[in-house]
Design a protein around this motif. Structure first.
Motif: not given
Ligand code: GDP
Ligand code: MG
Length: 596
Positions: A147-151, A157-158, A179-181, A198-204
């Motif tokens: 999965x390529x997750x584009x935020x 990370x909404x 993380x785009x833009x 983003x790293x913190x949120x996604x890792x969690x």
């Protein structure tokens, strides 16, 4: 895929195919919904297909723009509105072409060589106003190999992204985050902040620290000379290098095209189905557990009914003892009166009465026999009424029990255990409840008690207890009296004096003994007959209730057996997944195979 496999990889692939065949059979047996079975079938099929890199994220995060940048041409629609409304599976083809292969799924070919190795998938995206877009995207997640997750850097990370990543994680998918833009962030510090966040949120959510690529697709597109109208005219060569550096796109591009080499892709492809297997295994296990629990309380209901029946039988036996003791009392009274009577009458003072007999006979009938027959009849009738009444109440109690169960079930079904299991069980509970209720509603007291008293009478006669009541107790007792009176015997004894001295006491004793024995025999036989009849009746009524409940009992037994088997099968599936996973890890640590 098969052609490049080592023997170990080939073995894993084959075992995964078998694993999915087994899961499909489990799915059928738990009536899993069609979409779940579809996932299983497709996952198995996909083992032999291209590596799928699936691009997901909220709409407007730049997914389509990213794929376009990878292709080097604005091939897919981009826009600030939810422009992508279907799944686009991009694969290699000598020229651009599109074909609808499933509802909402277009297979698109494009002449870029790396598409021969990797298929890249554009999705409609999440959090769009169009709910359908979210569903289409979510449904495709199980099919991905990576999965390529584009935020987007402007709203990294909404909450909806967190929820979506959770779903991705539930399917056990490997995730890379883009993380785009980042061009909208002026400062390096701001960028670092976004990346850390983003790293913190996604890792969690994921439980591991994912790879994160901050990029600007827009700058990458500009560097690649992709103008907004898609004409491909180049910007100045100087600007190109600058844009490319600022876009940070090359790192991501090289990850996809180089780092994700054949072995990596193979590894992901073999691992991906295990996540799907885990996920559906959890679902199926939960279903099986829920059903087993429901059956457990079904068993509890049956145990309750059984316990009630046992209590009923014990109570009835206890009460029966009491009721027969009432009959004993009646007979006891007869005996006492008879003894008194003989004591009173078989003596010298009444010698002429003895000789005459008829006076004593009527006195005997009046005093000793009295209303014994009616009283016994009365007790027996009471006994019968009591049995009928208790039997009726027992049926009522079972009805109430089943009724409660059916309504409880009504609440539970909301929890959604689903499938024909629920339907069968519910219908059965209803129909069993109905037939039991019917017994209660149509219970005919009179007919039941008539039937029972007829049969009691019949068996009393059959057992030879004709001495009872109207059935002849009086006659028997009178016969005893007759023997006691026997005037010939008395006279033959030779004179009043002798009779008075020797014969009468002996006669008295004999009459009393005779009476005792007769009454005891009557009592025994009466009790025996009534007991036999009572037991038979009790067993019959309990049996009838059990038979009424039997279909329900049978259903839950059979279902429990089936579910226990399923549960065991699921255990072996879990074990197999675990073994396959550790075998995959073992391959990672083994020396890499020689490449062709
Ligand atoms: N500022 C900026 N805008 C971008 C970037 N990438 C894409 N966009 C814009 O974001 C909008 C949504 O892009 P699109 O690819 O359609 O998003 P999708 O819905 O995720 O497919 C478009 O107007 C793009 O031009 C970027 O790196 N920077
Ligand atoms: Mg799009």
């Amino acid at each position: 895929m098969q052609s490049v496999l080592t023997p170990q990889q080939h073995d894993i692939l084959q075992r995964e195919r078998d694993l999915f065949t087994r899961l499909e059979s489990v799915a059928a047996r738990v009536d899993s919904p069609a979409h779940e079975r579809g996932i299983l079938a497709r996952t198995r099929k996909q083992l032999d297909e291209f590596f799928l890199l699936v691009v997901v994220g909220e709409f407007n995060s730049g997914k389509s723009a990213f794929i376009n940048a990878m292709l080097g041409q604005r091939f897919l629609d981009e826009g600030v509105t939810p422009t992508t409304s279907q799944i686009y599976v991009l694969g290699y083809g000598p020229q651009a072409a599109a074909e609808l292969v499933e509802p909402f799924l277009l297979r698109v070919s494009y002449p870029v060589s790396w598409l021969q190795e990797i298929n890249i998938v554009d999705t409609p995206g999440t959090n769009a106003v169009i709910q359908r877009h979210q569903e289409i995207t979510e449904a495709f997640v199980p099919r991905s190999d990576l999965i390529l997750f584009v935020t987007s850097a402007d709203r990294p990370f909404s909450e909806s992204e967190r929820a979506f990543l959770e779903l991705v994680s539930d399917w056990g998918k490997k995730v890379v985050i883009v993380i785009n833009k980042i061009d909208i962030l002026d400062e390096e510090a701001a960028l670092n902040q976004v990346v850390d966040f983003v790293r913190d949120q996604a890792s969690a959510v994921l439980g591991v620290v994912p790879r994160i690529f901050p990029v600007s697709v827009k700058l990458a597109q500009r560097a690649k000379g992709m103008t907004d109208d898609g004409s491909g005219s180049k910007t100045s060569p100087d600007g190109t290098a600058e844009f490319l550096t600022a876009s940070r796109f090359p790192a991501l591009e090289s990850f996809i095209l180089d780092t994700l080499d054949q072995q990596q892709r193979l590894r992901l492809k073999l691992e991906s189905p295990l996540g799907v297997a885990d996920n559906l295994h959890r679902t199926f296990s939960a279903t099986v557990q829920k059903r087993l629990e429901l059956l457990k309380s079904d068993f509890a209901t049956l145990d309750d009914i059984e316990a009630q029946l046992d209590g009923y039988v014990a109570d009835m036996r206890h009460d029966f003892q009491f009721r027969t003791s009432l009959i004993d009392n009646i007979l006891h009274d007869v005996r006492a009166r008879g003894d008194d009577f003989f004591e009173e009458t078989i003596r010298m003072g009444r010698f002429f009465d003895l000789i005459n007999g008829s006076r004593l006979r009527s006195e005997f009938e009046r005093v000793v026999i009295a209303d014994t027959h009616e009283r016994i009849e009365h007790e027996v009738n009471d006994l019968i009424d009591w049995m009928i009444e208790r039997n009726y109440r027992q049926w009522q109690e079972v009805t109430q029990h089943l009724g409660r169960r059916a309504t409880q079930h009504g609440d539970r079904i909301v929890g959604g255990i689903g499938g024909s299991f629920d339907l069968n069980r519910k219908q059965l509970l209803q129909s069993v409840g109905r037939s039991v209720r019917e017994v209660v509603a149509t219970y005919d007291y009179e007919a039941e008690s008539r039937q029972l008293s007829d049969s009691v009478r019949l068996s009393l006669t059959a057992m030879g207890a004709v001495e009872v009541g109207a059935l002849g107790l009086g006659a028997v007792l009178l016969a005893i009296l007759s023997r006691a009176l026997d005037p010939l015997g008395l006279l033959a004894a030779g004179g009043i004096a002798i009779a008075g001295l020797f014969v009468l006491p002996a006669r008295r004793r004999a009459a009393k003994n005779d009476l005792d024995a007769k009454i005891e025999a009557v009592r025994q036989r009466l009790k025996e007959t009534l007991s036999t009849q009572f037991e038979r009746e009790l067993q019959r009524s309990v049996q009838e209730i059990r038979e009424a409940v039997a279909p329900y009992t049978r259903f839950i037994r059979v279902e429990q057996d089936k579910l226990t088997l399923l549960s065991q099968e699921l255990d072996t599936v879990a074990l197999e997944v675990k073994q396959l996973r550790s075998q995959l890890y073992a391959l990672d640590t083994a020396p890499p195979p020689t490449r062709a």
